[in-house]
Scaffold this motif. Structure first.
Motif, short mmCIF file in Angstrom:
data_model
loop_
_atom_site.label_atom_id
_atom_site.label_comp_id
_atom_site.label_asym_id
_atom_site.label_seq_id
_atom_site.Cartn_x
_atom_site.Cartn_y
_atom_site.Cartn_z
N UNK A 80 7.19 0.20 9.49
CA UNK A 80 5.79 0.53 9.77
C UNK A 80 4.88 -0.67 9.51
N UNK A 81 5.10 -1.34 8.40
CA UNK A 81 4.27 -2.50 8.06
C UNK A 81 4.43 -3.59 9.11
N UNK B 202 0.84 -1.20 0.00
CA UNK B 202 0.00 0.00 0.00
C UNK B 202 0.88 1.26 0.00
N UNK B 203 1.89 1.28 0.86
CA UNK B 203 2.75 2.45 0.91
C UNK B 203 3.56 2.59 -0.38
N UNK B 204 4.02 1.48 -0.92
CA UNK B 204 4.75 1.54 -2.19
C UNK B 204 3.84 2.05 -3.31
N UNK B 205 2.57 1.62 -3.29
CA UNK B 205 1.64 2.06 -4.33
C UNK B 205 1.32 3.55 -4.22
N UNK C 184 1.52 12.15 -0.03
CA UNK C 184 2.55 13.02 0.52
C UNK C 184 3.35 12.32 1.61
N UNK C 185 2.63 11.64 2.49
CA UNK C 185 3.31 10.99 3.61
C UNK C 185 4.20 9.85 3.12
N UNK C 186 3.70 9.07 2.20
CA UNK C 186 4.47 7.92 1.72
C UNK C 186 5.74 8.38 1.00
N UNK C 187 5.64 9.50 0.32
CA UNK C 187 6.82 10.00 -0.39
C UNK C 187 7.91 10.47 0.55
N UNK C 188 7.56 10.68 1.80
CA UNK C 188 8.55 11.11 2.79
C UNK C 188 9.22 9.92 3.47
#
Lengths: 75, 75
Positions: free
Chosen positions: B60-61, B31-34, B47-51
């Motif tokens: 986190x996972x 999900x975060x990679x996507x 925005x958050x995932x890109x950080x």
């Protein structure tokens, strides 16, 4: 058809497939809507979501969100 | 920063925000990679995932998937 990947009662038995039992209802509705609109892309779910009517989406989200959830199912 | 929406221990208190506690680890990583790749679009999460760095995503996972989950938290 959902149970093939997401399991009976929404507890996935396959790594990489999300558990759905007890998940937030509005989130589940939005997830299916996002697959239909292309905001969320995952080949199997895009095809499946496109076969659903709005009433189906509401019913599925209500059903899965009302399952007991998956406490302790993932170590 | 995750807890503001997803709650302490991954139990969301906000309708429309997914519970994360006990969720499948590989699903959370994907999900975060996507969000980073654009395959999944949701303004705050993009925005958050890109950080995040890859090691952050793994951590986190692993952390959320190891929470007890949310049995019965959503009627």
């Amino acid at each position: 058809m959902c149970t093939a990947c997401h399991g009976e009662d929404g507890t996935s038995r396959t790594a990489g497939t999300p558990h759905l039992g007890g998940q937030d209802r509005l989130y589940l509705e939005r997830a299916l809507a996002d697959y239909r609109s292309g905001k969320r892309q995952h080949v199997p779910m895009t095809s499946l979501a496109n076969a659903l009517q709005p009433a189906d989406i509401e019913a599925l989200a209500a059903w899965y969100s009302a399952r007991p959830g998956f406490a302790g199912s993932v170590p």
